[in-house]
Design a protein around this motif. Structure first.
Motif, PDB file in Angstrom:
ATOM      1  N   PHE A  79       0.841  -1.197   0.000  1.00  0.00           N
ATOM      2  CA  PHE A  79       0.000   0.000   0.000  1.00  0.00           C
ATOM      3  C   PHE A  79       0.874   1.244   0.000  1.00  0.00           C
ATOM      4  CE2 PHE A  79      -2.796  -3.096   2.177  1.00  0.00           C
ATOM      5  CZ  PHE A  79      -3.917  -2.995   1.376  1.00  0.00           C
ATOM      6  N   GLU A  80       0.316   2.316  -0.559  1.00  0.00           N
ATOM      7  CA  GLU A  80       0.978   3.607  -0.452  1.00  0.00           C
ATOM      8  C   GLU A  80      -0.011   4.585   0.145  1.00  0.00           C
ATOM      9  OE1 GLU A  80       2.745   4.898  -4.173  1.00  0.00           O
ATOM     10  OE2 GLU A  80       3.567   2.871  -4.313  1.00  0.00           O
ATOM     11  N   ALA A  81       0.413   5.216   1.244  1.00  0.00           N
ATOM     12  CA  ALA A  81      -0.494   6.142   1.917  1.00  0.00           C
ATOM     13  C   ALA A  81       0.060   7.547   1.836  1.00  0.00           C
ATOM     14  CB  ALA A  81      -0.666   5.736   3.371  1.00  0.00           C
ATOM     15  N   ARG A  82      -0.849   8.480   1.665  1.00  0.00           N
ATOM     16  CA  ARG A  82      -0.490   9.900   1.797  1.00  0.00           C
ATOM     17  C   ARG A  82      -1.086  10.373   3.114  1.00  0.00           C
ATOM     18  NH1 ARG A  82       0.471  13.500  -2.331  1.00  0.00           N
ATOM     19  NH2 ARG A  82      -1.112  14.914  -1.503  1.00  0.00           N
ATOM     20  N   ILE A  83      -0.237  10.881   3.979  1.00  0.00           N
ATOM     21  CA  ILE A  83      -0.684  11.272   5.308  1.00  0.00           C
ATOM     22  C   ILE A  83      -0.474  12.771   5.486  1.00  0.00           C
ATOM     23  CG2 ILE A  83      -0.335  10.931   7.790  1.00  0.00           C
ATOM     24  CD1 ILE A  83       0.862   8.117   6.936  1.00  0.00           C
ATOM     25  N   ARG A  84      -1.538  13.446   5.854  1.00  0.00           N
ATOM     26  CA  ARG A  84      -1.423  14.889   6.082  1.00  0.00           C
ATOM     27  C   ARG A  84      -1.131  15.166   7.550  1.00  0.00           C
ATOM     28  NH1 ARG A  84      -2.921  19.699   3.761  1.00  0.00           N
ATOM     29  NH2 ARG A  84      -3.747  18.563   1.971  1.00  0.00           N
ATOM     30  N   MET A  85       0.028  15.800   7.790  1.00  0.00           N
ATOM     31  CA  MET A  85       0.354  16.241   9.138  1.00  0.00           C
ATOM     32  C   MET A  85      -0.166  17.667   9.251  1.00  0.00           C
ATOM     33  SD  MET A  85       2.206  13.756  10.388  1.00  0.00           S
ATOM     34  CE  MET A  85       2.938  14.647  11.774  1.00  0.00           C
ATOM     35  N   LYS A  86      -1.200  17.817  10.062  1.00  0.00           N
ATOM     36  CA  LYS A  86      -1.782  19.154  10.159  1.00  0.00           C
ATOM     37  C   LYS A  86      -0.835  20.066  10.942  1.00  0.00           C
ATOM     38  CE  LYS A  86      -5.557  17.134  11.673  1.00  0.00           C
ATOM     39  NZ  LYS A  86      -6.917  16.895  12.192  1.00  0.00           N
ATOM     40  N   ALA A  87      -0.839  21.327  10.564  1.00  0.00           N
ATOM     41  CA  ALA A  87       0.082  22.280  11.202  1.00  0.00           C
ATOM     42  C   ALA A  87      -0.314  22.446  12.666  1.00  0.00           C
ATOM     43  CB  ALA A  87       0.010  23.619  10.479  1.00  0.00           C
ATOM     44  N   ARG A  88       0.600  22.059  13.544  1.00  0.00           N
ATOM     45  CA  ARG A  88       0.306  22.070  14.963  1.00  0.00           C
ATOM     46  C   ARG A  88       0.777  23.382  15.606  1.00  0.00           C
ATOM     47  NH1 ARG A  88       0.413  16.726  17.936  1.00  0.00           N
ATOM     48  NH2 ARG A  88       0.144  17.281  20.109  1.00  0.00           N
ATOM     49  N   SER A  89       1.584  24.080  14.844  1.00  0.00           N
ATOM     50  CA  SER A  89       2.203  25.344  15.293  1.00  0.00           C
ATOM     51  C   SER A  89       3.158  25.128  16.457  1.00  0.00           C
ATOM     52  CB  SER A  89       1.135  26.399  15.665  1.00  0.00           C
ATOM     53  OG  SER A  89       0.184  26.508  14.638  1.00  0.00           O
ATOM     54  N   VAL A  90       3.456  23.886  16.721  1.00  0.00           N
ATOM     55  CA  VAL A  90       4.404  23.560  17.782  1.00  0.00           C
ATOM     56  C   VAL A  90       5.429  22.586  17.199  1.00  0.00           C
ATOM     57  CG1 VAL A  90       4.720  22.466  20.026  1.00  0.00           C
ATOM     58  CG2 VAL A  90       2.681  23.852  19.601  1.00  0.00           C
ATOM     59  N   ASP A  91       6.682  22.918  17.344  1.00  0.00           N
ATOM     60  CA  ASP A  91       7.730  22.025  16.879  1.00  0.00           C
ATOM     61  C   ASP A  91       7.922  20.930  17.937  1.00  0.00           C
ATOM     62  OD1 ASP A  91      10.085  20.726  16.322  1.00  0.00           O
ATOM     63  OD2 ASP A  91      11.089  22.521  15.540  1.00  0.00           O
ATOM     64  N   LEU A  92       7.469  19.733  17.598  1.00  0.00           N
ATOM     65  CA  LEU A  92       7.461  18.662  18.601  1.00  0.00           C
ATOM     66  C   LEU A  92       8.869  18.267  19.039  1.00  0.00           C
ATOM     67  CD1 LEU A  92       4.586  16.260  17.467  1.00  0.00           C
ATOM     68  CD2 LEU A  92       4.556  18.033  19.225  1.00  0.00           C
ATOM     69  N   ASP A  93       9.849  18.481  18.149  1.00  0.00           N
ATOM     70  CA  ASP A  93      11.219  18.118  18.528  1.00  0.00           C
ATOM     71  C   ASP A  93      11.772  19.055  19.604  1.00  0.00           C
ATOM     72  OD1 ASP A  93      11.235  16.004  16.816  1.00  0.00           O
ATOM     73  OD2 ASP A  93      12.027  17.179  15.128  1.00  0.00           O
TER      74      ASP A  93
END
Lengths: 315, 660, 144
Positions: free
Chosen positions: B227-241
């Motif tokens: 399978f190939e998935a396209r996943i949208r990471m919504k802008a969280r406005s927070v840099d999780l790193d």
């Protein structure tokens, strides 16, 4: 009728380079029986005609150019345009490779009817609700109803709705009740044995010339099951069962896909009432699957979808 | 040259007593292509199979017909037997002369001609048999789990624990799902968070699990193993790193709005952590309620206080493209909107609440710190009416099915109410109490006997306010009389319904759903976690109303199916699939809508025409997706689409042989 | 044997998962039914091309049965819905061509409905016996 207009259109389109070829009609051996004509140069436009005998549907000739480069212009009446819609729905022709020169169609004449009314008829012109036929036998004025093709008498779609240009003003459809329903009903009223006898008799005339298949815009397969060697869906002999098989399969393969153009019946040299088969299926498709105007091609054909609440009579 | 060997099985006396096999043998021997006919007492036995193997070699047979029991019984057995001596296993046909002959036509005189016909038909089919080979595809040994509730978490943990990588996609800012919103769980009264949070943390820390929260699957293409998935990471406005989850931002954020997690019963900031145990334990900035985005672009308090500099107002949605071998869908459920019940106040009365809202009120980490304060005035309710089947089992206004969990959680609510407010009294209006499950009936009994919940059998017809309380009017159908109960709070057990966008999710991922929007399992009994798309599995309430134990069990089952798939290096697919004769195919595409597995794609082929090359589009069957139903072969008018093993040629030959 | 007593011939196209299993069940339960039917196994009722059906009639079948899983129970999830649509049309069309629609049946027979399979064959056989041979002349010709 519109010969000048079609020639002008052809010249313009070819000169401008909008299209590389132009499909129209040209006089045949007999002026009441025009041939399809392909031209590729503007100066050939003079060959084209467009008159009241141009009944043949040119849409299917587009398949001849499916693998060739460039845009093809084609002259289409309302009924022919449904044939093109069929080819588009069947992914057989790409719309952007076709330039539709639409003819708002006043109705086409039945050459047999015309010849009966005026032997040796050569030409026809419309005057109001009448046609004036001229030929070696002189001139005769007849009512449109006497001489139009049966299909034109009840035509719902005289003007193509998807044309790139129109040769004239749109013509309204004729809101006439469909007589073919009565023809189907009459057959339905017979007993099974009578129907069997009726169709056996009709089919027995079939010479398997394949004209009905070849003219049909819905019969657009690349290879036809009737030509298959393995399995041999259709026996090469023309006995009763084989004739029945041929007509059963032909009609069923266009069930829900027939555009009601009547071309099969028009070209049948043996006058087999093919539209009585097509209309039966068309009516049943509309009734059983609750569709309107099932002759208009749609995105998915009626037998390519289902509804969980389709009529249940099998249990 | 076809050389058919026919083997007639006596099946002890099961066949031979009712069919004159000598006569069948005699007539079969006359058939074209038949070079060998043999009878044996038990063909399926080892010596029986050996008889077949020996004859294949001795008589150079290249087609085999076994006239015996149903192919549903021993088709595999005989395919193996034939295959073991080098004959393609698909050059074997079975004539069912037991179940469909000797057992139903006990009279030899009438049964023998039937057997003769059946054997002749099988021979005719066998003559048209062609060797078939399975195809093999590689498997991308990574799983995609869609939905981070308890079902998704459990599936992800199980798959990861088996050694495979998992990407867990959750559209909310944290995993946890519905279970995180619950206070306690029936029938043990375990604290929901206490049993869920460790699993959330485990999922967050497992190096083989990649959590993608605040993300959604945009599309899925491909097929089982690939399978190939396209996943949208919504802008969280927070840099999780960068974010350490210190909490300075949400503590300082000046803007409050109703919190989703508490169903609007409490407030949250514009930058917030949905709940204290959230995983990842990092905030999200809701641009719709943030002054920086909505008003003047000035505020920026969060950015100013963030020491690690993790706030990123410029962040954009990001699209990830990932490959997976299998997918587990665990997107959960919604609750029915009781606003549709006008007679219950149309959702307008603040003290008529849903059961999930009650969960938040009773939860120690909820907006009222676990004090059951009613929403209108914060008073502790003394009289609480619980109404069952709100929307469930209601064909007129709601859904026809039973939501399965409401009876039990209502008993739980009655118990929790009594524990928190000992002076209170609960009333439960119900249609039936459905307490099927381990320790469930006992739990319900406790609610009534030990906690004094008063159960009234009947539907509530109306709720209306009187003073600062509510009057609940219903009928006690056991007593056959009208009842009126004055209540301080009314809790509605609203139906478990599918997510409002479930159909779109199903369409995006490519499997079917039912009329209620629940995802359809491949078989209700025998394939309850599979979908009709191979490689996509279901877990939890997205498939239908389910309680937590069932959900966890199903998630484990789905994970097992994924692991079972990943345990192989290659996927062998059944060879009896559809096949396209490209030369005949016109590319009309009518085979495509009829295919339930989306197994047909179009491909371009180039052909020589005259001196040039031309390109055309033709249908192409993906053998990994095709299940071999043959629907496409009938949709195809030209016969370009055929079904291997049940080809047009074969069925045609069978019809002809049968009607001979 | 007079025409009326002649055993009719039924060609049955049965889907592998439900109806074929149902017919097998009739066998395992020793539920006897007329010897009129001969079965062709197909994976799904959706595999039955109407051309097979007409061919069977033309080769002398007095009746044709297509049987599949009940709507909603299709092993391939949707095959029988297409079958139902297709044969709603085909049944009427056969009748229109003079093949009495009582000669064609589509039935939903599950794997547990052995008795229903047997009953269907009994019913069909009786009805076909009443209807007589489809084309007496053809039958005679065939017999010669």
């Amino acid at each position: 009728m519109r010969s000048e207009a079609v020639r002008a259109a052809a010249r313009r389109l070819l000169e401008e380079g909008k299209v590389v070829r132009f499909l129209g009609h040209a006089p045949g051996f007999d002026p009441t029986s025009p041939f399809p004509q392909l031209i590729t140069r503007a100066e050939e436009a003079e060959r084209l005609v467009l008159d009241h005998f141009c009944a043949p549907n040119l849409a299917k000739y587009l398949l001849d150019y499916e693998t060739q480069e460039g845009v093809t212009a084609v002259v289409l009446k309302g009924c022919d345009a449904l044939g093109l819609a069929r080819l588009l729905a069947d992914h057989r022709v790409a719309r952007d490779r076709v330039w539709v020169v639409g003819l708002p169609c006043p109705g086409m004449l039945d050459r047999d009817k015309a010849a009966a009314l005026l032997p040796g008829v050569q030409e026809a012109r419309a005057e109001g609700d009448e046609f004036v036929l001229t030929g070696a036998g002189g001139e005769r004025r007849v009512a449109a109803g006497q001489v139009l093709l049966d299909r034109c008498l009840v035509c719902a779609v005289p003007t193509p709705d998807d044309a790139d240009e129109l040769l004239g003003e749109p013509v309204p459809g004729r809101p006439v009740p469909r007589e073919e329903d009565a023809a189907v009903a009459a057959l339905e009223a017979m007993t099974s044995a009578e129907r069997k006898a009726y169709w056996t008799e009709q089919f027995s005339r079939c010479i398997r010339c394949m004209a009905c298949r070849n003219v049909c815009p819905a019969c657009n397969c690349r290879s036809c099951c009737f030509d298959s060697e393995e399995p041999r869906w259709l026996s090469r002999v023309t006995d009763g069962p084989a004739q029945e098989m041929f007509h059963f399969v032909r009609a069923l393969h266009v069930a829900g896909r027939c555009v009601d153009c009547h071309e099969c019946e028009r070209v049948c040299p043996m006058d087999i009432p093919l539209m009585k088969l097509n209309h039966k299926l068309l009516q049943d498709v509309e009734e059983l699957f609750e569709l309107e105007r099932a002759f208009v091609p749609r995105e998915v054909e009626p037998l390519g979808i289902y509804r969980p609440d389709d009529p249940e009579e099998f249990a | 040259m076809k050389r058919v060997g026919v083997f007639l099985c006596w099946c002890g006396s099961n066949i031979s007593s009712a069919v004159d096999l000598d006569q069948v043998a005699e007539q079969t021997a006359l058939l074209p292509h038949v070079v060998h006919v043999e009878q044996y007492k038990y063909l399926c036995s080892d010596p029986g199979q050996e008889t077949v193997r020996k004859a294949i070699k001795e008589h150079a047979l290249n087609r085999v017909v076994i006239a015996a029991c149903s192919p549903r019984m021993h088709e595999r057995t005989f395919r193996r037997a034939v295959g073991s001596v080098g004959l393609n296993p698909h050059l074997m046909e079975i004539a069912n002369i037991r179940e469909q002959c000797s057992w139903v036509h006990p009279d030899k005189v009438t049964s023998t001609p039937v057997a003769v016909d059946l054997v002749r038909t099988a021979v005719a089919k066998a003559v048209k048999d062609i060797p078939l080979e399975p195809s093999y595809v590689g498997i991308e040994k990574r799983a995609l789990v869609v939905g981070g509730g308890i079902a998704g978490i459990q599936a992800a943990l199980d798959i990861a624990d088996s050694g495979y990588e998992v990407v867990l996609v959750e559209r909310e800012p944290t995993i946890g799902g519905r279970m995180a919103q619950l206070d306690k769980t029936f029938p043990t009264l375990d604290c929901s968070s206490c049993i869920l949070t460790p699993k959330m943390v485990e999922a967050g820390q497992d190096p083989r699990i990649r959590l993608l929260t605040y993300a959604e699957v945009e599309s899925l293409s491909g097929y089982i193993g690939n399978f190939e998935a396209r996943i949208r990471m919504k802008a969280r406005s927070v840099d999780l790193d960068r974010c350490t989850g210190c909490g300075d931002c949400w503590n300082k954020c000046p803007y409050r709005s109703p919190g989703e997690f508490d169903l609007g019963l409490g407030k949250r900031k514009a930058i917030y952590l949905p709940f204290p145990q959230a995983v990842p334990n990092k905030p999200v900035l809701d641009r719709a309620t943030c002054a920086y985005f909505q008003k003047d672009g000035k505020c920026q308090v969060c950015k100013k206080v963030c020491a690690p500099g993790a706030i990123d107002f410029e962040q954009q949605d990001e699209i990830l493209e990932e490959r997976f071998g299998a997918v587990v869908v665990a997107t959960g459920f919604d609750l029915w909107d009781h606003g549709r019940y006008g007679e219950y106040g149309a959702g307008q009365h603040p003290d008529v609440i849903s059961s999930l809202e009650f969960e938040r009120l009773v939860s120690a980490s909820g907006p009222t710190d676990g004090k059951i304060k009613r929403p209108s005035d914060g008073k502790l309710p003394e009289r609480v009416v619980f109404i069952q089947c709100v929307g469930s089992r209601d064909e007129a206004k709601g859904v026809p099915y039973c939501s399965k969990v409401c009876c039990m959680y209502t008993a739980k609510h009655a118990i929790l109410l009594k524990e928190k407010i000992p002076s209170s009294q609960s009333y439960v209006f119900y249609i039936d109490v459905r307490a099927a499950g381990k320790n469930y009936e006992e739990f319900y009994r406790r609610a009534t006997v030990e906690y004094g919940a008063q159960y009234i059998r009947g539907r509530v017809s109306r709720i209306y306010p009187r003073g600062d309380s509510l009057v609940v009017v219903g009928e006690d159908t056991l007593l056959g009389q009208k009842v009126e109960v004055e209540a301080d709070l009314v809790v509605l057990a609203t139906a478990v319904v599918s997510r409002s966008d479930a159909p779109q999710v199903a369409q995006k991922l490519g499997f079917s759903y039912d009329q209620h929007g629940f995802f359809t399992e491949a078989h209700p009994k025998l394939a309850p976690v599979e979908t009709n798309t191979a490689g996509i599995f279901l877990a939890g309430a997205c498939q239908g109303p389910k309680d937590i134990p069932d959900t966890v069990a199903q998630a484990g089952a789905a994970a097992a199916k994924v692991v079972r798939l990943f345990a192989k290096d290659q996927l062998e697919t059944e060879p009896t699939v559809a096949r396209v004769d490209r030369a005949r195919c016109a590319g009309c595409e009518w085979c495509r809508p009829i295919c339930p597995y989306k197994a047909i794609e179009m491909e371009a082929v180039t052909e020589r025409v005259g001196s040039g090359q031309v390109a055309r589009r033709v249908a192409k069957v993906n053998p990994s997706l095709c299940h071999g139903c043959g629907a496409c072969s009938v949709a195809c008018r030209s016969g370009a689409m055929n079904l291997l093993g049940f080809s047009n040629e074969q069925v045609w030959a069978e019809v002809e042989a049968l009607c001979l | 044997m007079s025409v009326a007593e002649r055993e009719p011939k039924i060609v049955g196209f049965l889907c592998n998962w439900c109806s074929y299993a149902g017919a097998d069940l009739a066998g395992t339960s020793r539920t006897s039914y007329p010897t009129s039917v001969r079965v062709i196994r197909v994976p799904c009722s959706g595999r039955v091309n109407p051309q097979f059906v007409l061919r069977a009639f033309q080769l002398g079948a007095d009746g044709v049965l297509v049987a599949g899983c009940h709507p909603g129970d299709c092993h391939y999830s949707t095959g029988n819905y297409f079958t139902r649509r297709r044969f709603l049309l085909v049944k009427r069309f056969l009748d229109y061509l003079g093949i009495d629609q009582r000669r064609f049946r589509l039935r939903w027979i599950s794997a547990s409905e052995g008795p229903k399979f047997a009953e269907t064959i009994r019913e069909m056989t009786e009805e076909l016996r009443q209807l007589g041979p489809r084309d007496a002349a053809a039958v005679e010709a065939h017999a010669e």
